[in-house]
Design a protein around this motif. Structure first.
Motif, PDB file in Angstrom:
ATOM      1  N   LEU A  86      63.491  17.280  48.101  1.00 46.35           N
ATOM      2  CA  LEU A  86      63.515  16.648  49.424  1.00 46.35           C
ATOM      3  C   LEU A  86      62.102  16.451  49.967  1.00 46.35           C
ATOM      4  CD1 LEU A  86      66.509  18.525  51.068  1.00 46.35           C
ATOM      5  CD2 LEU A  86      66.437  16.147  50.300  1.00 46.35           C
ATOM      6  N   ALA A  87      61.232  17.442  49.797  1.00 44.99           N
ATOM      7  CA  ALA A  87      59.856  17.314  50.272  1.00 44.99           C
ATOM      8  C   ALA A  87      59.112  16.219  49.513  1.00 44.99           C
ATOM      9  CB  ALA A  87      59.133  18.652  50.143  1.00 44.99           C
ATOM     10  N   MET A  88      59.336  16.130  48.203  1.00 44.30           N
ATOM     11  CA  MET A  88      58.666  15.069  47.430  1.00 44.30           C
ATOM     12  C   MET A  88      59.141  13.690  47.868  1.00 44.30           C
ATOM     13  SD  MET A  88      58.146  16.540  43.548  1.00 44.30           S
ATOM     14  CE  MET A  88      59.622  15.793  43.031  1.00 44.30           C
ATOM     15  N   ALA A  89      60.423  13.540  48.102  1.00 42.26           N
ATOM     16  CA  ALA A  89      60.942  12.252  48.569  1.00 42.26           C
ATOM     17  C   ALA A  89      60.361  11.910  49.943  1.00 42.26           C
ATOM     18  CB  ALA A  89      62.465  12.295  48.630  1.00 42.26           C
ATOM     19  N   PHE A  90      60.277  12.915  50.814  1.00 42.26           N
ATOM     20  CA  PHE A  90      59.701  12.705  52.140  1.00 42.26           C
ATOM     21  C   PHE A  90      58.237  12.293  52.038  1.00 42.26           C
ATOM     22  CE2 PHE A  90      57.597  14.397  55.976  1.00 42.26           C
ATOM     23  CZ  PHE A  90      58.275  13.656  56.935  1.00 42.26           C
ATOM     24  N   ILE A  91      57.485  12.953  51.169  1.00 44.61           N
ATOM     25  CA  ILE A  91      56.071  12.604  50.971  1.00 44.61           C
ATOM     26  C   ILE A  91      55.941  11.174  50.477  1.00 44.61           C
ATOM     27  CG2 ILE A  91      54.049  13.076  49.537  1.00 44.61           C
ATOM     28  CD1 ILE A  91      54.874  16.049  49.679  1.00 44.61           C
ATOM     29  N   PHE A  92      56.766  10.808  49.515  1.00 44.63           N
ATOM     30  CA  PHE A  92      56.710   9.457  48.958  1.00 44.63           C
ATOM     31  C   PHE A  92      57.001   8.405  50.029  1.00 44.63           C
ATOM     32  CE2 PHE A  92      58.748   5.815  46.909  1.00 44.63           C
ATOM     33  CZ  PHE A  92      57.751   5.435  46.032  1.00 44.63           C
ATOM     34  N   ILE A  93      58.072   8.614  50.781  1.00 45.69           N
ATOM     35  CA  ILE A  93      58.452   7.645  51.820  1.00 45.69           C
ATOM     36  C   ILE A  93      57.395   7.584  52.922  1.00 45.69           C
ATOM     37  CG2 ILE A  93      60.134   7.197  53.651  1.00 45.69           C
ATOM     38  CD1 ILE A  93      62.250   8.372  51.678  1.00 45.69           C
ATOM     39  N   LEU A  94      56.919   8.749  53.359  1.00 44.94           N
ATOM     40  CA  LEU A  94      55.909   8.786  54.413  1.00 44.94           C
ATOM     41  C   LEU A  94      54.614   8.110  53.969  1.00 44.94           C
ATOM     42  CD1 LEU A  94      55.372   9.810  57.273  1.00 44.94           C
ATOM     43  CD2 LEU A  94      54.569  11.963  56.277  1.00 44.94           C
ATOM     44  N   HIS A  95      54.232   8.324  52.707  1.00 44.44           N
ATOM     45  CA  HIS A  95      52.993   7.707  52.231  1.00 44.44           C
ATOM     46  C   HIS A  95      53.144   6.187  52.085  1.00 44.44           C
ATOM     47  CE1 HIS A  95      49.002   7.722  50.587  1.00 44.44           C
ATOM     48  NE2 HIS A  95      49.418   6.951  49.597  1.00 44.44           N
ATOM     49  N   LYS A  96      54.289   5.742  51.616  1.00 46.14           N
ATOM     50  CA  LYS A  96      54.512   4.293  51.514  1.00 46.14           C
ATOM     51  C   LYS A  96      54.541   3.644  52.900  1.00 46.14           C
ATOM     52  CE  LYS A  96      54.745   3.467  47.187  1.00 46.14           C
ATOM     53  NZ  LYS A  96      53.733   2.643  46.556  1.00 46.14           N
ATOM     54  N   TRP A  97      55.022   4.372  53.884  1.00 50.21           N
ATOM     55  CA  TRP A  97      55.143   3.842  55.240  1.00 50.21           C
ATOM     56  C   TRP A  97      53.802   3.844  55.950  1.00 50.21           C
ATOM     57  CZ3 TRP A  97      56.869   7.065  59.898  1.00 50.21           C
ATOM     58  CH2 TRP A  97      57.010   6.260  61.032  1.00 50.21           C
ATOM     59  N   ASN A 135      48.728   7.136  54.569  1.00 50.12           N
ATOM     60  CA  ASN A 135      47.769   8.135  55.007  1.00 50.12           C
ATOM     61  C   ASN A 135      48.008   9.403  54.188  1.00 50.12           C
ATOM     62  OD1 ASN A 135      46.367  10.203  56.331  1.00 50.12           O
ATOM     63  ND2 ASN A 135      46.549   9.161  58.298  1.00 50.12           N
ATOM     64  N   THR A 136      47.072   9.716  53.315  1.00 50.88           N
ATOM     65  CA  THR A 136      47.246  10.831  52.390  1.00 50.88           C
ATOM     66  C   THR A 136      47.367  12.161  53.121  1.00 50.88           C
ATOM     67  OG1 THR A 136      45.981   9.617  50.734  1.00 50.88           O
ATOM     68  CG2 THR A 136      46.254  11.977  50.379  1.00 50.88           C
ATOM     69  N   LEU A 137      46.502  12.406  54.098  1.00 49.29           N
ATOM     70  CA  LEU A 137      46.551  13.683  54.811  1.00 49.29           C
ATOM     71  C   LEU A 137      47.861  13.844  55.579  1.00 49.29           C
ATOM     72  CD1 LEU A 137      42.887  14.032  56.087  1.00 49.29           C
ATOM     73  CD2 LEU A 137      43.984  15.226  54.207  1.00 49.29           C
ATOM     74  N   LEU A 138      48.328  12.771  56.194  1.00 44.74           N
ATOM     75  CA  LEU A 138      49.604  12.819  56.898  1.00 44.74           C
ATOM     76  C   LEU A 138      50.743  13.102  55.924  1.00 44.74           C
ATOM     77  CD1 LEU A 138      51.232  12.409  59.528  1.00 44.74           C
ATOM     78  CD2 LEU A 138      51.347   9.985  58.911  1.00 44.74           C
ATOM     79  N   SER A 139      50.710  12.479  54.778  1.00 43.88           N
ATOM     80  CA  SER A 139      51.755  12.689  53.773  1.00 43.88           C
ATOM     81  C   SER A 139      51.773  14.128  53.285  1.00 43.88           C
ATOM     82  CB  SER A 139      51.541  11.745  52.584  1.00 43.88           C
ATOM     83  OG  SER A 139      51.521  10.416  53.007  1.00 43.88           O
ATOM     84  N   ILE A 140      50.610  14.659  52.958  1.00 42.98           N
ATOM     85  CA  ILE A 140      50.538  16.033  52.468  1.00 42.98           C
ATOM     86  C   ILE A 140      50.947  17.009  53.556  1.00 42.98           C
ATOM     87  CG2 ILE A 140      48.958  17.827  51.650  1.00 42.98           C
ATOM     88  CD1 ILE A 140      47.396  15.573  50.247  1.00 42.98           C
ATOM     89  N   GLY A 141      50.427  16.821  54.751  1.00 40.87           N
ATOM     90  CA  GLY A 141      50.771  17.715  55.863  1.00 40.87           C
ATOM     91  C   GLY A 141      52.246  17.646  56.210  1.00 40.87           C
ATOM     92  N   GLY A 142      52.780  16.447  56.309  1.00 38.67           N
ATOM     93  CA  GLY A 142      54.200  16.289  56.634  1.00 38.67           C
ATOM     94  C   GLY A 142      55.101  16.885  55.567  1.00 38.67           C
ATOM     95  N   GLY A 143      54.759  16.663  54.312  1.00 40.36           N
ATOM     96  CA  GLY A 143      55.543  17.232  53.220  1.00 40.36           C
ATOM     97  C   GLY A 143      55.481  18.746  53.193  1.00 40.36           C
ATOM     98  N   THR A 144      54.317  19.296  53.477  1.00 40.42           N
ATOM     99  CA  THR A 144      54.178  20.751  53.515  1.00 40.42           C
ATOM    100  C   THR A 144      55.007  21.345  54.648  1.00 40.42           C
ATOM    101  OG1 THR A 144      51.954  20.585  52.600  1.00 40.42           O
ATOM    102  CG2 THR A 144      52.521  22.639  53.704  1.00 40.42           C
ATOM    103  N   ILE A 145      54.945  20.734  55.811  1.00 39.03           N
ATOM    104  CA  ILE A 145      55.722  21.232  56.950  1.00 39.03           C
ATOM    105  C   ILE A 145      57.221  21.158  56.658  1.00 39.03           C
ATOM    106  CG2 ILE A 145      56.351  20.726  59.347  1.00 39.03           C
ATOM    107  CD1 ILE A 145      53.379  19.916  59.746  1.00 39.03           C
ATOM    108  N   LEU A 146      57.677  20.026  56.118  1.00 39.60           N
ATOM    109  CA  LEU A 146      59.091  19.891  55.796  1.00 39.60           C
ATOM    110  C   LEU A 146      59.507  20.929  54.756  1.00 39.60           C
ATOM    111  CD1 LEU A 146      61.808  18.422  56.043  1.00 39.60           C
ATOM    112  CD2 LEU A 146      61.037  16.947  54.170  1.00 39.60           C
ATOM    113  N   TYR A 147      58.709  21.110  53.730  1.00 44.81           N
ATOM    114  CA  TYR A 147      59.037  22.075  52.680  1.00 44.81           C
ATOM    115  C   TYR A 147      59.124  23.483  53.260  1.00 44.81           C
ATOM    116  CZ  TYR A 147      58.634  25.022  48.592  1.00 44.81           C
ATOM    117  OH  TYR A 147      58.848  25.988  47.644  1.00 44.81           O
ATOM    118  N   MET A 148      58.167  23.848  54.098  1.00 41.44           N
ATOM    119  CA  MET A 148      58.198  25.193  54.700  1.00 41.44           C
ATOM    120  C   MET A 148      59.424  25.379  55.594  1.00 41.44           C
ATOM    121  SD  MET A 148      55.938  27.177  53.744  1.00 41.44           S
ATOM    122  CE  MET A 148      55.233  26.746  52.198  1.00 41.44           C
ATOM    123  N   LEU A 149      59.773  24.358  56.355  1.00 39.08           N
ATOM    124  CA  LEU A 149      60.972  24.446  57.188  1.00 39.08           C
ATOM    125  C   LEU A 149      62.225  24.598  56.331  1.00 39.08           C
ATOM    126  CD1 LEU A 149      60.204  21.757  59.932  1.00 39.08           C
ATOM    127  CD2 LEU A 149      60.317  24.243  60.222  1.00 39.08           C
TER     128      LEU A 149
END
Length: 102
Positions: A68-79, A82-96
């Motif tokens: 789920l975190a990888m899919a979120f990172i992929f979608i967020l980065h395509k949208w 922004n690499t930092l936003l993608s990594i940060g968002g994916g990390t937060i989602l994964y931790m949650l």
């Protein structure tokens, strides 16, 4: 201890400034260095993904938070592209997911 810190600092400075000394501005680097500069970042990212996912199938959640975190990172980065936003968002989602939901 001061000697150790000095040696480590000198080694770090050497690795930071050596490329600028070997390849000064205006001098083109050899083709192999240019090739490695293009290929290694992608290879390192692939290595990190494989390393991080090596135990996912055998975990209690069977790799669902990771997927789920990888899919979120992929979608967020395509949208946002922004690499930092993608990594940060994916990390937060994964931790949650790992700590609260799964």
């Amino acid at each position: 201890m001061v000697l150790t810190v000095g040696i480590i600092s000198a080694g770090t400075l050497l690795t930071r400034f050596l490329p600028f000394l070997i390849f000064p501005e205006g001098k083109t680097p050899p083709p192999v260095v240019t090739y490695l500069g293009k290929v290694l970042p992608h290879a390192m990212m692939a290595f990190l993904v494989v390393y991080c996912l090596r135990d996912a199938p055998s975990s209690a959640s069977h790799g669902l938070p990771e997927a789920l975190a990888m899919a979120f990172i992929f979608i967020l980065h395509k949208w946002k592209k922004n690499t930092l936003l993608s990594i940060g968002g994916g990390t937060i989602l994964y931790m949650l997911l790992v700590q609260h939901l799964i």
